[in-house]
Motif scaffolding. Structure first.
Motif, PDB file in Angstrom:
ATOM      1  N   SER B  81      33.567  27.923  43.690  1.00 27.00           N
ATOM      2  CA  SER B  81      33.297  26.763  42.611  1.00 27.00           C
ATOM      3  C   SER B  81      31.554  26.597  41.432  1.00 27.00           C
ATOM      4  CB  SER B  81      33.048  25.565  43.490  1.00 27.00           C
ATOM      5  OG  SER B  81      31.330  26.053  44.764  1.00 27.00           O
ATOM      6  N   MET B  82      31.601  28.668  41.715  1.00 29.19           N
ATOM      7  CA  MET B  82      29.815  28.900  41.162  1.00 29.19           C
ATOM      8  C   MET B  82      29.771  28.490  39.452  1.00 29.19           C
ATOM      9  SD  MET B  82      27.131  29.179  43.625  1.00 29.19           S
ATOM     10  CE  MET B  82      26.824  29.730  44.896  1.00 29.19           C
ATOM     11  N   LEU B  83      29.360  28.384  38.882  1.00 26.60           N
ATOM     12  CA  LEU B  83      29.088  28.702  37.159  1.00 26.60           C
ATOM     13  C   LEU B  83      28.250  29.394  37.383  1.00 26.60           C
ATOM     14  CD1 LEU B  83      28.181  25.035  36.187  1.00 26.60           C
ATOM     15  CD2 LEU B  83      30.759  26.201  35.915  1.00 26.60           C
ATOM     16  N   GLU B  84      29.202  30.626  35.807  1.00 26.61           N
ATOM     17  CA  GLU B  84      28.796  31.955  35.840  1.00 26.61           C
ATOM     18  C   GLU B  84      28.680  32.034  34.554  1.00 26.61           C
ATOM     19  OE1 GLU B  84      27.554  35.025  39.345  1.00 26.61           O
ATOM     20  OE2 GLU B  84      29.597  35.375  37.642  1.00 26.61           O
ATOM     21  N   ASP B  85      27.744  31.688  33.516  1.00 29.42           N
ATOM     22  CA  ASP B  85      27.472  31.913  32.114  1.00 29.42           C
ATOM     23  C   ASP B  85      28.822  30.552  31.936  1.00 29.42           C
ATOM     24  OD1 ASP B  85      26.538  34.093  32.097  1.00 29.42           O
ATOM     25  OD2 ASP B  85      28.291  35.585  31.944  1.00 29.42           O
ATOM     26  N   ALA B  87      31.662  28.824  33.171  1.00 24.16           N
ATOM     27  CA  ALA B  87      32.860  28.620  33.076  1.00 24.16           C
ATOM     28  C   ALA B  87      32.552  29.049  35.136  1.00 24.16           C
ATOM     29  CB  ALA B  87      33.755  30.619  33.052  1.00 24.16           C
ATOM     30  N   LEU B  88      33.934  28.852  35.886  1.00 20.06           N
ATOM     31  CA  LEU B  88      33.803  28.782  37.381  1.00 20.06           C
ATOM     32  C   LEU B  88      34.036  30.464  37.659  1.00 20.06           C
ATOM     33  CD1 LEU B  88      35.963  26.004  38.161  1.00 20.06           C
ATOM     34  CD2 LEU B  88      33.181  25.738  37.780  1.00 20.06           C
ATOM     35  N   ARG B  89      33.418  31.291  38.306  1.00 20.25           N
ATOM     36  CA  ARG B  89      33.630  32.322  39.011  1.00 20.25           C
ATOM     37  C   ARG B  89      35.926  32.006  39.049  1.00 20.25           C
ATOM     38  NH1 ARG B  89      30.807  35.007  43.473  1.00 20.25           N
ATOM     39  NH2 ARG B  89      31.739  36.260  42.515  1.00 20.25           N
ATOM     40  N   VAL B  90      35.577  31.235  39.547  1.00 23.88           N
ATOM     41  CA  VAL B  90      37.382  31.485  39.528  1.00 23.88           C
ATOM     42  C   VAL B  90      37.697  30.020  39.303  1.00 23.88           C
ATOM     43  CG1 VAL B  90      39.867  31.673  41.089  1.00 23.88           C
ATOM     44  CG2 VAL B  90      37.368  33.074  41.666  1.00 23.88           C
ATOM     45  N   ALA B  91      39.126  30.193  38.579  1.00 24.51           N
ATOM     46  CA  ALA B  91      39.420  28.433  38.086  1.00 24.51           C
ATOM     47  C   ALA B  91      40.405  27.957  39.642  1.00 24.51           C
ATOM     48  CB  ALA B  91      41.037  28.946  36.848  1.00 24.51           C
ATOM     49  N   PRO B  92      40.527  26.679  39.504  1.00 25.15           N
ATOM     50  CA  PRO B  92      40.840  26.173  40.487  1.00 25.15           C
ATOM     51  C   PRO B  92      41.970  26.870  41.321  1.00 25.15           C
ATOM     52  CG  PRO B  92      39.546  25.260  39.253  1.00 25.15           C
ATOM     53  CD  PRO B  92      39.338  26.614  38.925  1.00 25.15           C
ATOM     54  N   GLU B  93      42.954  26.857  40.150  1.00 27.87           N
ATOM     55  CA  GLU B  93      44.429  27.311  40.204  1.00 27.87           C
ATOM     56  C   GLU B  93      44.206  28.704  40.600  1.00 27.87           C
ATOM     57  OE1 GLU B  93      43.465  27.155  35.912  1.00 27.87           O
ATOM     58  OE2 GLU B  93      42.851  25.463  37.099  1.00 27.87           O
ATOM     59  N   GLN B  94      43.757  29.402  40.436  1.00 29.39           N
ATOM     60  CA  GLN B  94      43.074  30.489  41.069  1.00 29.39           C
ATOM     61  C   GLN B  94      42.875  30.461  42.085  1.00 29.39           C
ATOM     62  OE1 GLN B  94      45.205  33.837  38.833  1.00 29.39           O
ATOM     63  NE2 GLN B  94      45.087  34.319  41.548  1.00 29.39           N
ATOM     64  N   SER B  95      42.088  29.917  42.454  1.00 30.52           N
ATOM     65  CA  SER B  95      41.828  29.683  43.937  1.00 30.52           C
ATOM     66  C   SER B  95      42.791  29.922  44.881  1.00 30.52           C
ATOM     67  CB  SER B  95      40.515  28.818  44.124  1.00 30.52           C
ATOM     68  OG  SER B  95      39.400  29.104  43.291  1.00 30.52           O
ATOM     69  N   ARG B  96      43.125  28.377  44.569  1.00 30.51           N
ATOM     70  CA  ARG B  96      44.861  27.839  45.211  1.00 30.51           C
ATOM     71  C   ARG B  96      46.382  28.979  45.149  1.00 30.51           C
ATOM     72  NH1 ARG B  96      46.982  22.226  45.202  1.00 30.51           N
ATOM     73  NH2 ARG B  96      49.029  22.366  46.695  1.00 30.51           N
ATOM     74  N   ALA B  97      46.051  29.871  44.179  1.00 32.99           N
ATOM     75  CA  ALA B  97      46.835  30.591  44.364  1.00 32.99           C
ATOM     76  C   ALA B  97      46.586  32.100  45.325  1.00 32.99           C
ATOM     77  CB  ALA B  97      47.380  31.274  42.716  1.00 32.99           C
ATOM     78  N   ASN B  98      45.142  32.982  45.389  1.00 32.08           N
ATOM     79  CA  ASN B  98      44.754  33.111  46.330  1.00 32.08           C
ATOM     80  C   ASN B  98      44.872  33.006  47.490  1.00 32.08           C
ATOM     81  OD1 ASN B  98      43.997  35.012  43.937  1.00 32.08           O
ATOM     82  ND2 ASN B  98      41.641  33.938  43.832  1.00 32.08           N
ATOM     83  N   VAL B  99      44.345  31.597  47.868  1.00 29.79           N
ATOM     84  CA  VAL B  99      44.505  31.102  49.331  1.00 29.79           C
ATOM     85  C   VAL B  99      45.815  31.850  49.744  1.00 29.79           C
ATOM     86  CG1 VAL B  99      44.275  29.812  50.477  1.00 29.79           C
ATOM     87  CG2 VAL B  99      42.066  30.518  49.046  1.00 29.79           C
ATOM     88  N   HIS B 100      47.115  31.444  48.840  1.00 29.75           N
ATOM     89  CA  HIS B 100      47.847  31.372  49.445  1.00 29.75           C
ATOM     90  C   HIS B 100      48.460  32.905  49.348  1.00 29.75           C
ATOM     91  CE1 HIS B 100      51.894  30.124  48.975  1.00 29.75           C
ATOM     92  NE2 HIS B 100      52.298  31.297  49.293  1.00 29.75           N
ATOM     93  N   ALA B 101      48.279  33.232  49.104  1.00 24.97           N
ATOM     94  CA  ALA B 101      49.173  34.312  49.055  1.00 24.97           C
ATOM     95  C   ALA B 101      47.938  35.545  49.878  1.00 24.97           C
ATOM     96  CB  ALA B 101      48.429  35.595  47.527  1.00 24.97           C
ATOM     97  N   ILE B 102      46.626  34.634  50.075  1.00 28.90           N
ATOM     98  CA  ILE B 102      46.111  36.115  51.600  1.00 28.90           C
ATOM     99  C   ILE B 102      47.128  35.389  52.694  1.00 28.90           C
ATOM    100  CG2 ILE B 102      44.163  35.778  52.962  1.00 28.90           C
ATOM    101  CD1 ILE B 102      42.369  35.663  50.197  1.00 28.90           C
ATOM    102  N   LEU B 103      46.984  33.757  53.209  1.00 23.54           N
ATOM    103  CA  LEU B 103      48.189  33.323  54.088  1.00 23.54           C
ATOM    104  C   LEU B 103      49.003  33.225  54.304  1.00 23.54           C
ATOM    105  CD1 LEU B 103      46.180  29.404  53.424  1.00 23.54           C
ATOM    106  CD2 LEU B 103      45.338  31.279  55.076  1.00 23.54           C
ATOM    107  N   ARG B 104      49.906  34.161  53.568  1.00 23.42           N
ATOM    108  CA  ARG B 104      51.098  34.187  53.234  1.00 23.42           C
ATOM    109  C   ARG B 104      51.129  35.281  53.347  1.00 23.42           C
ATOM    110  NH1 ARG B 104      55.292  33.558  48.707  1.00 23.42           N
ATOM    111  NH2 ARG B 104      53.471  35.532  48.054  1.00 23.42           N
ATOM    112  N   ALA B 105      51.057  36.577  53.413  1.00 26.50           N
ATOM    113  CA  ALA B 105      50.231  37.536  53.991  1.00 26.50           C
ATOM    114  C   ALA B 105      49.445  38.434  55.526  1.00 26.50           C
ATOM    115  CB  ALA B 105      49.513  38.771  52.958  1.00 26.50           C
TER     116      ALA B 105
END
Lengths: 195, 195
Positions: B81-85, B87-105
């Motif tokens: 959720s940090m702003l860098e230049d 923009a967010l460092r990770v877009a919310p949909e991508q954050s959600r997809a990353n967490v989904h991928a980690i939890l599933r694996a």
């Protein structure tokens, strides 16, 4: 300031009911002395010098970004000296070569090596004592400060008793406090009270 | 029993002058309750969900050997959720997809997710709050227990004051004690006092 503590179960603090281990204790002391370090505990149970040689660089590089005061502390040896199927897990010459390779490759960071602690059995302690001296020689040859644990702890009946009555390998909080005090009081340690 | 705590600086315990962080505190509590766990703290400063997705499996597999009771705790989100230049460092949909991928694996291990804590700024807290809800939804969809930190801490003026007067992001020992207490008192936590 960021420090990676790379090693085995003794670095991990296995058996310490306070969850500090010696790493947590020396870091809390450093904080109290005015050094607010970020520490990364990279001790893994059963890791030999060979296991650490395989992984240390990848794990440290993810934790030590350019622009920070990055340091590495290495400690291993007890698992190398374990007998498995009648043979040492790592032969002494190989342990020495592994430590040499790690210290040489890690020399881009300020480095420190902490020697292995004793175990309850005299036979294994002969191995550990020899490894500790060999690691000290390798460290000296590379200009890396070395803090010995073996001599002060092998003479400490209470330490050995705590290990023997715990799981036969690891101390509990009073043993880890002793290890932390040996390290924090060494002139080779980095963070002493600012006078 | 071996637990990998994978995440960011809040998992690392950055800023805690006692060197325990919330991970050390919940592990010491577990010990006191009769669960002598071996813990591996794999929190890395500045890590986003994307960084964790890259490294968690390699680092956990080195620490969770077959035959042990191996578990994984995941916590991240604030760095996403940090702003860098601008923009967010990770877009919310991508954050959600990353967490989904980690939890599933990681579902081959007993898993737990701890939500991200609040920061001092309201604008960032809107992002963190939304991420915390999204992660809770992902966890629920995969049957992974989730412990929320955001709501209890955002309402805690003393917590936010400690963060603001420290480095603007991390609490010190009293804030980490609060986080540990939220986790250890949750019915979703694994280690409660044996009655």
């Amino acid at each position: 300031m960021r420090i990676c503590f790379v090693g085995d179960s003794f670095v991990n603090g296995t058996g310490d009911e306070t969850a500090l281990g010696w790493v947590g204790r020396v870091c809390a002391l450093a904080y109290a002395h005015g050094f607010p370090i970020t520490s990364y505990n990279l001790g893994i149970r059963r890791n030999t010098s060979a296991d650490i040689l395989e992984r240390w660089e990848n794990e440290c590089s993810l934790r030590l970004p350019a622009g920070c005061d990055n340091r590495v502390v290495l400690s291993c040896g007890v698992n190398d000296s374990m007998l498995e199927d009648g043979a040492l897990r790592v032969a002494p010459e190989q342990s020495r070569a592994n430590v040499h390779a790690i210290l040489r490759a890690a020399s881009r960071y300020p480095l420190l090596m902490v020697g292995p602690p004793p175990m309850p059995e005299d036979a294994q302690n002969e191995q550990i004592s020899a490894l500790s001296r060999a690691f000290a020689d390798e460290a000296a040859a590379l200009g890396v400060p070395f803090i010995e644990l073996f001599s002060p702890l092998v003479a400490d009946a209470a330490y050995k008793q705590e290990v023997a009555s715990n799981d036969g390998a690891h101390p509990r909080s009073s043993g880890y406090t002793k290890i932390a005090n040996i390290i924090a009081s060494s002139p080779n340690w980095w963070f002493h009270a600012l006078l």
